[in-house]
Enzyme design. Structure first.
Site, PDB file in Angstrom:
ATOM      1  N   GLU A 279      43.119  44.220  45.517  1.00  0.00           N
ATOM      2  CA  GLU A 279      41.756  44.105  44.481  1.00  0.00           C
ATOM      3  C   GLU A 279      41.823  45.421  43.988  1.00  0.00           C
ATOM      4  OE1 GLU A 279      38.739  40.931  46.630  1.00  0.00           O
ATOM      5  OE2 GLU A 279      38.085  42.785  45.900  1.00  0.00           O
ATOM      6  N   HIS A 300      63.408  37.787  61.789  1.00  0.00           N
ATOM      7  CA  HIS A 300      64.129  36.707  61.857  1.00  0.00           C
ATOM      8  C   HIS A 300      63.796  35.429  61.038  1.00  0.00           C
ATOM      9  CE1 HIS A 300      66.650  38.006  65.445  1.00  0.00           C
ATOM     10  NE2 HIS A 300      65.569  38.959  65.533  1.00  0.00           N
ATOM     11  N   LYS A 414      35.070  32.785  41.175  1.00  0.00           N
ATOM     12  CA  LYS A 414      33.781  32.556  41.590  1.00  0.00           C
ATOM     13  C   LYS A 414      32.913  31.597  40.631  1.00  0.00           C
ATOM     14  CE  LYS A 414      33.109  36.372  44.925  1.00  0.00           C
ATOM     15  NZ  LYS A 414      32.326  37.416  44.975  1.00  0.00           N
TER      16      LYS A 414
HETATM   17  O1  PA5 Z   1      35.749  44.207  47.540  1.00  0.00           O
HETATM   18  C1  PA5 Z   1      34.921  43.395  46.981  1.00  0.00           C
HETATM   19  O2  PA5 Z   1      33.793  43.840  46.701  1.00  0.00           O
HETATM   20  C2  PA5 Z   1      35.129  41.799  47.349  1.00  0.00           C
HETATM   21  O3  PA5 Z   1      36.207  41.252  47.762  1.00  0.00           O
HETATM   22  C3  PA5 Z   1      33.893  41.420  48.371  1.00  0.00           C
HETATM   23  O4  PA5 Z   1      34.233  42.110  49.545  1.00  0.00           O
HETATM   24  C4  PA5 Z   1      34.190  39.876  48.682  1.00  0.00           C
HETATM   25  O5  PA5 Z   1      33.975  39.300  47.627  1.00  0.00           O
HETATM   26  C5  PA5 Z   1      32.695  39.319  49.488  1.00  0.00           C
HETATM   27  O6  PA5 Z   1      31.528  39.550  48.979  1.00  0.00           O
HETATM   28  P1  PA5 Z   1      30.000  39.906  49.417  1.00  0.00           P
HETATM   29  O7  PA5 Z   1      30.156  40.475  50.500  1.00  0.00           O
HETATM   30  O8  PA5 Z   1      29.234  40.019  48.261  1.00  0.00           O
HETATM   31  O9  PA5 Z   1      29.899  38.384  49.913  1.00  0.00           O
END
Ligand code: PA5
Length: 424
Positions: A279, A300, A414
């Site tokens: 990310e 394997h 989303k």
């Molecule tokens: O790194 C990030 O910000 C995202 O991947 C969030 O961790 C993930 O989308 C979960 O988001 P939230 O805690 O707002 O539900």
């Protein structure tokens, strides 16, 4: 105590000259993080979070854990991405006996999983921790609706209030409104710490404390990392070396980083790392693709590809120096399998020979590799390792030329899902 980096299997792939050429980029990246002037500077709270984490929070959560352990038989932790992976990674890594078993929800929408949890609530006394920084993510919100409903069927009034804990933004988001309206206990995720960097905030600390993890040692590990990986001299900073090395390799076409471990308890550490690096770096057509294997198992299945497939991979091994137990290989008087050569040896020694053989064979097959070794698999070392990787991706992302602290690609799916669901 500590973490080591071994670079012997990078020879002929990464030279000292190539690394030195990145010194000024590393220095710039260091400044961008520490002076909070780099891209995504609103989300750099994690850089000094270890020293800014109050000891009082650790004491408060330790007391909360005692209270919950006295009235509950299980915990359900609801969350996804950064609100899930660090918790799972830590608990899986530490293994051992927990004070309370912890079940996960909100990271998928599989009916079978949630049905089991509703049954668990019917049968046992449960405490629920619902975690979402934005407070609007679909998967945990849907899971919480169902689980909150099941909790309300069983408990009411103060009994219900003491069994639901919300971890979310101080002011924004639906989960904040729900917590305030229902009078559920809540803990705040700091504004300037993004989801995947939040394991040291109440996101990780609340569920880990309830499960019985030594969160003081965990925080101390982060603090050790903060101190050690602030050294501006790259030669003395293995975290900055890691960031620079992966960029040298990337520029030579090694576009996949395979995290590999001979210790299965590292599986979810790799999942946490995949989110952190994927990310943070996968942007604007750039980025090293983070993948993982658990060995010997995957030797394997993936071994052929690693040894002999497309040469666009480098490996990062995670090793553990001292394991908790010793198991000796028995002698067989008949020696039918011809393994009396290792009789009397500790199983972990054999495991480490498998690692050496693999690292060498892959290297000779054109896959350079790095080795990160933790002294032990305890709360201190996992805390230090998390900080190592957080700092590593900050530096590496800046060298790569991306903003490591946003995630526009995640937002895209989303939005489309909200449209399909008719959510306003
Ligand atoms: O790194 C990030 O910000 C995202 O991947 C969030 O961790 C993930 O989308 C979960 O988001 P939230 O805690 O707002 O539900």
């Amino acid at each position: 105590m500590g973490i080591k980096l071994n670079t012997e299997y990078l020879k002929n792939f990464v030279s000292d000259v190539e690394l030195s050429a990145l010194t000024s980029a590393v220095t710039q990246a260091h400044k961008g993080l520490h002076e909070k002037t780099g891209a995504g500077s609103d989300f750099l709270g994690w850089v000094d979070l270890p020293s800014n984490t109050p000891d009082a929070l650790v004491s408060e959560l330790t007391a909360l854990a005692k209270e919950v352990q006295a009235h509950s038989q299980a915990i359900i932790s609801i969350g996804i991405g950064g609100s899930y992976l660090g918790i799972r990674s830590t608990l899986d890594f530490l293994g051992g006996d927990l004070k309370l078993p912890l079940h996960y929800a909100g990271h998928n929408m599989a009916t079978a999983d949630i049905v089991k949890l509703v049954k668990l609530i019917e049968q046992k006394h449960v405490t629920v921790v619902v975690i979402s920084k934005s407070g609007t993510t679909t998967e945990p919100a849907v899971a919480f609706r169902i689980i909150d409903g099941a909790m309300k069927k069983k408990y009411s009034g103060d009994e219900l209030k003491k069994r639901i804990i919300c971890v979310t933004d101080e002011k924004k988001g639906a989960l904040r409104q729900i917590a305030d309206k229902a009078g559920y206990r809540s803990y705040v995720i700091p504004d300037d710490v993004g989801g995947r960097f939040s394991v040291l905030t109440p996101v990780g600390l609340v569920p880990l404390a309830l499960a019985g993890v030594d969160i003081k040692a965990f925080v101390d590990g982060f603090r050790a990392g903060e101190k050690e990986y602030a050294n501006t001299d790259m030669k003395q900073n293995i975290c900055y070396q890691y960031a620079a090395i992966r960029n040298v390799l990337y520029r030579k076409g090694k576009v996949i980083e395979m995290m590999a471990s001979f210790y299965p308890n590292v599986q979810y550490v790799a999942e946490w790392w995949k989110q952190l690096y994927g990310e943070s770096e996968g942007k604007g057509g750039k980025g090293i693709f983070p993948a993982s294997t658990i060995l010997s198992t995957d030797l394997h299945s993936m071994g052929q590809m690693m040894q002999d497939g497309m040469r666009n991979i480098f490996e990062t091994f995670i090793m553990i120096d001292k394991v908790a137990d010793a198991v000796m290989i028995p002698t067989d008087p008949e020696d039918t399998d011809k393994f009396n050569c290792i009789a009397g040896k500790d199983l972990d020694w054999v495991n480490k020979q498998a690692y050496k053989a693999t690292a060498e064979a892959h290297y000779e097959g054109g896959v350079p590799n790095l080795v990160i070794t933790l002294d032990k698999a305890d709360a201190f070392h996992i805390g230090q390792l998390y900080y190592f990787f957080e700092k590593g991706v900050g530096i590496s992302g800046y060298i790569l030329g991306v903003n490591p602290f946003d995630q526009p690609g995640v937002e895209a799916y989303k939005k489309k899902m909200f449209a399909l669901l008719g959510k306003k």
